[in-house]
Design a protein around this motif. Structure first.
Motif, PDB file in Angstrom:
ATOM      1  N   LEU A   1       0.810  -1.211   0.000  1.00  0.00           N
ATOM      2  CA  LEU A   1       0.000   0.000   0.000  1.00  0.00           C
ATOM      3  C   LEU A   1       0.840   1.257   0.000  1.00  0.00           C
ATOM      4  N   GLU A   2       0.204   2.351  -0.398  1.00  0.00           N
ATOM      5  CA  GLU A   2       0.757   3.689  -0.260  1.00  0.00           C
ATOM      6  C   GLU A   2       0.141   4.329   0.978  1.00  0.00           C
ATOM      7  N   LEU A   3       0.919   5.095   1.701  1.00  0.00           N
ATOM      8  CA  LEU A   3       0.386   5.812   2.862  1.00  0.00           C
ATOM      9  C   LEU A   3      -0.374   7.057   2.425  1.00  0.00           C
ATOM     10  N   ILE A   4      -0.030   7.570   1.280  1.00  0.00           N
ATOM     11  CA  ILE A   4      -0.847   8.575   0.590  1.00  0.00           C
ATOM     12  C   ILE A   4      -0.944   8.133  -0.859  1.00  0.00           C
ATOM     13  N   GLN A   5      -2.145   7.929  -1.345  1.00  0.00           N
ATOM     14  CA  GLN A   5      -2.327   7.520  -2.734  1.00  0.00           C
ATOM     15  C   GLN A   5      -2.211   8.759  -3.619  1.00  0.00           C
ATOM     16  N   GLY A   6      -0.993   9.023  -4.058  1.00  0.00           N
ATOM     17  CA  GLY A   6      -0.729  10.250  -4.800  1.00  0.00           C
ATOM     18  C   GLY A   6      -1.435  10.321  -6.136  1.00  0.00           C
ATOM     19  N   GLU A   7      -1.201   9.349  -6.996  1.00  0.00           N
ATOM     20  CA  GLU A   7      -1.817   9.340  -8.320  1.00  0.00           C
ATOM     21  C   GLU A   7      -3.312   9.068  -8.252  1.00  0.00           C
ATOM     22  N   GLY A   8      -3.730   8.382  -7.210  1.00  0.00           N
ATOM     23  CA  GLY A   8      -5.135   7.977  -7.097  1.00  0.00           C
ATOM     24  C   GLY A   8      -6.062   9.025  -6.515  1.00  0.00           C
ATOM     25  N   GLY A   9      -5.546  10.223  -6.223  1.00  0.00           N
ATOM     26  CA  GLY A   9      -6.422  11.283  -5.731  1.00  0.00           C
ATOM     27  C   GLY A   9      -5.976  11.916  -4.427  1.00  0.00           C
ATOM     28  N   VAL A  10      -4.770  11.661  -3.979  1.00  0.00           N
ATOM     29  CA  VAL A  10      -4.228  12.176  -2.707  1.00  0.00           C
ATOM     30  C   VAL A  10      -5.128  11.756  -1.546  1.00  0.00           C
TER      31      VAL A  10
ATOM     32  N   LEU B   1      -8.408  28.832   3.265  1.00  0.00           N
ATOM     33  CA  LEU B   1      -9.085  30.116   3.082  1.00  0.00           C
ATOM     34  C   LEU B   1      -9.706  30.208   1.696  1.00  0.00           C
ATOM     35  N   LEU B   2      -9.022  29.655   0.697  1.00  0.00           N
ATOM     36  CA  LEU B   2      -9.574  29.677  -0.659  1.00  0.00           C
ATOM     37  C   LEU B   2     -10.823  28.813  -0.770  1.00  0.00           C
ATOM     38  N   THR B   3     -10.871  27.703  -0.008  1.00  0.00           N
ATOM     39  CA  THR B   3     -12.081  26.864  -0.050  1.00  0.00           C
ATOM     40  C   THR B   3     -13.282  27.604   0.531  1.00  0.00           C
ATOM     41  N   GLU B   4     -13.025  28.527   1.430  1.00  0.00           N
ATOM     42  CA  GLU B   4     -14.116  29.303   2.036  1.00  0.00           C
ATOM     43  C   GLU B   4     -14.621  30.401   1.108  1.00  0.00           C
ATOM     44  N   LYS B   5     -13.756  30.845   0.201  1.00  0.00           N
ATOM     45  CA  LYS B   5     -14.119  31.949  -0.692  1.00  0.00           C
ATOM     46  C   LYS B   5     -14.630  31.477  -2.046  1.00  0.00           C
ATOM     47  N   PHE B   6     -14.142  30.321  -2.493  1.00  0.00           N
ATOM     48  CA  PHE B   6     -14.453  29.864  -3.848  1.00  0.00           C
ATOM     49  C   PHE B   6     -14.993  28.441  -3.812  1.00  0.00           C
ATOM     50  N   PRO B   7     -16.237  28.228  -4.223  1.00  0.00           N
ATOM     51  CA  PRO B   7     -16.838  26.896  -4.148  1.00  0.00           C
ATOM     52  C   PRO B   7     -16.181  25.849  -5.034  1.00  0.00           C
ATOM     53  N   PHE B   8     -15.379  26.273  -6.026  1.00  0.00           N
ATOM     54  CA  PHE B   8     -14.687  25.309  -6.877  1.00  0.00           C
ATOM     55  C   PHE B   8     -13.738  24.444  -6.050  1.00  0.00           C
ATOM     56  N   PHE B   9     -13.092  25.031  -5.052  1.00  0.00           N
ATOM     57  CA  PHE B   9     -12.240  24.293  -4.125  1.00  0.00           C
ATOM     58  C   PHE B   9     -13.107  23.751  -2.990  1.00  0.00           C
ATOM     59  N   LYS B  10     -13.192  22.426  -2.900  1.00  0.00           N
ATOM     60  CA  LYS B  10     -14.055  21.821  -1.890  1.00  0.00           C
ATOM     61  C   LYS B  10     -13.303  21.452  -0.613  1.00  0.00           C
ATOM     62  N   THR B  11     -12.312  20.580  -0.720  1.00  0.00           N
ATOM     63  CA  THR B  11     -11.571  20.134   0.456  1.00  0.00           C
ATOM     64  C   THR B  11     -10.081  20.053   0.133  1.00  0.00           C
ATOM     65  N   VAL B  12      -9.279  20.218   1.168  1.00  0.00           N
ATOM     66  CA  VAL B  12      -7.824  20.132   1.047  1.00  0.00           C
ATOM     67  C   VAL B  12      -7.356  18.933   1.866  1.00  0.00           C
TER      68      VAL B  12
ATOM     69  N   GLY C   1      -3.506  17.666  -2.055  1.00  0.00           N
ATOM     70  CA  GLY C   1      -4.572  17.507  -3.034  1.00  0.00           C
ATOM     71  C   GLY C   1      -5.735  18.410  -2.685  1.00  0.00           C
ATOM     72  N   ILE C   2      -6.313  19.039  -3.691  1.00  0.00           N
ATOM     73  CA  ILE C   2      -7.506  19.876  -3.503  1.00  0.00           C
ATOM     74  C   ILE C   2      -8.627  19.256  -4.324  1.00  0.00           C
ATOM     75  N   GLU C   3      -9.609  18.695  -3.634  1.00  0.00           N
ATOM     76  CA  GLU C   3     -10.758  18.140  -4.351  1.00  0.00           C
ATOM     77  C   GLU C   3     -11.625  19.289  -4.824  1.00  0.00           C
ATOM     78  N   CYS C   4     -11.958  19.259  -6.112  1.00  0.00           N
ATOM     79  CA  CYS C   4     -12.725  20.343  -6.723  1.00  0.00           C
ATOM     80  C   CYS C   4     -14.114  19.868  -7.118  1.00  0.00           C
ATOM     81  N   ASP C   5     -14.990  20.798  -7.425  1.00  0.00           N
ATOM     82  CA  ASP C   5     -16.383  20.419  -7.695  1.00  0.00           C
ATOM     83  C   ASP C   5     -16.612  19.990  -9.139  1.00  0.00           C
ATOM     84  N   SER C   6     -15.546  20.036  -9.955  1.00  0.00           N
ATOM     85  CA  SER C   6     -15.640  19.563 -11.338  1.00  0.00           C
ATOM     86  C   SER C   6     -14.220  19.307 -11.846  1.00  0.00           C
TER      87      SER C   6
END
Length: 387
Positions: free
Chosen positions: A175-184, A307-318, A326-331
């Motif tokens: 296993l990877e401890l952080i799945q980098g290519e798979g989505g962080v 802070l950017l996730t709070e201002k811009f809905p495109f950035f969902k979670t860090v 990794g920054i999960e985005c809404d599209s």
């Protein structure tokens, strides 16, 4: 370009020079590089200590076969082992090679066949490493794949226990401890604790793929240190030599001894130039205060991104650790990455909807703030980008 095979979807950008956190293209445009060659140039481009070490080695010897003793290999192996526990190291040229070696070693040591890996993992593109990678898009067109691999859901202890109860031929969990290519995706501490306990109870080896997380990327020399354990087998590459091709396989002594003379090898593995670079990398990263600064930079970067996730809905979670973010985005992020590049910032994806940031570990506050300013500008203009 016509003479090159078309297996890469190349970005229309040719880099002519690089230094530190910046690269310059053939049109003399400069970019802040938050890719680090996909977590390879962890010390930034052309780090002075690495450049000096390779330059000096070029004047001595470039290559001798592994039929001869190699003092540089011994030095680098000792430097790796001292941060883990008693064990031995085999040198190769890449992460895929290291993972192939890990699979062979696990099977040879245990006399068993099955390797458990996890959905969304990535372990390389050679045949066994590709099969260990639990992503259908990596497998498509290359069947039939080798047998002996079982895919499980990540961060799911119950699924792991149930699978082990059904299969008496399990050699290792990989296993990877952080799945980098798979989505962080980051491993939960409770999951890793269960993996270790379950494997120990059933005499199964634990293989940790630290190809992307190793050599300072998470704020420790190795990500496994954050989880307070030493795996039976660990694979390393990418940041090990800061851009000179190299990979390594670490194993605890009792496991490593299964590789007897003639059981495995690599013509270029442990090449003198690679080892000179790797020694400089390890010496730099283990200097007092270096990794603490990576942690401090990570806290700063994550805070700004939150802070950017709070201002811009495109950035969902860090999510992530250290400077593997990794920054999960809404599209989909493809157009966003292109817009960042036009503004002078190079970033990556990790799947369709995840933006991946891999700045050099030597990134300065000024450079970090510049990247945040570009991300902010692109986020503000996102509707225009998509239009």
């Amino acid at each position: 370009m016509a003479a090159l095979m078309g297996n890469y979807s190349r970005i229309p950008l040719a880099i002519e020079s690089a230094e530190g956190a910046y690269v310059t293209d053939e049109m003399s445009k400069q970019y802040l590089d938050f890719t680090s060659g996909i977590a390879v140039c962890n010390l930034g481009h052309r780090h002075p200590a690495v450049e000096l070490a390779v330059t000096e080695q070029l004047k001595k010897v470039w290559h001798m076969s592994n039929l001869f003793e190699n003092r540089l290999q011994e030095t680098v192996a000792e430097a790796i082992v001292q941060h883990l526990e008693e064990g031995q190291v085999f040198f190769c040229n890449s992460g895929a090679e290291a993972n192939e070696a890990a699979i062979k070693l696990a099977r040879k040591k245990t006399g068993k066949t099955t390797i458990f890996t996890f959905q969304h993992s990535f372990h390389g593109r050679t045949v066994a490493a590709m099969t260990a990678t639990a992503q259908a898009k990596i497998h498509d067109g290359f069947g039939p794949l080798p047998t002996g691999f079982t895919y499980l859901p990540y961060n799911d202890s119950a699924a792991l226990k149930a699978a082990i109860e059904k299969d008496e031929d399990v050699a290792a969990v990989m296993l990877e401890l952080i799945q980098g290519e798979g989505g962080v995706h980051v491993a939960e501490q409770s999951f890793i604790d269960e993996v270790i306990a379950t494997c120990q109870a059933h005499n199964i080896l634990v293989i940790v793929d630290e190809v992307q997380t190793g050599f300072g990327r998470t704020g420790q020399l190795f990500a496994s240190q954050k989880y307070s354990f030493v795996p039976d087998i660990m694979t390393l590459a990418k940041g090990i030599a800061n851009g000179i091709p190299a990979g390594a396989l670490y194993a605890k002594t009792a496991v490593a001894q299964a590789f007897t003379p003639g059981s495995h090898g690599s013509t270029f593995g442990g090449n003198y130039l690679a080892m000179a670079a790797s020694e400089a990398v390890i010496n730099t990263m283990t200097a007092e205060g270096f990794l603490a600064q990576v942690d401090a930079t990570s806290i700063n970067l994550v805070s700004e991104l939150q802070l950017l996730t709070e201002k811009f809905p495109f950035f969902k979670t860090v999510r992530g650790q250290g400077l593997l973010i990794g920054i999960e985005c809404d599209s989909a992020v493809a157009d966003f990455i292109t817009a960042c590049r036009k503004e002078g910032l190079l970033v990556l994806s990790a799947g369709t909807n995840v933006l991946r940031l891999l700045p050099p570990l030597t990134i300065t506050t000024v450079e970090l703030n510049k990247a945040i300013a570009i991300l902010t500008k692109v986020l503000k203009n996102k509707d225009t980008i998509e239009g």
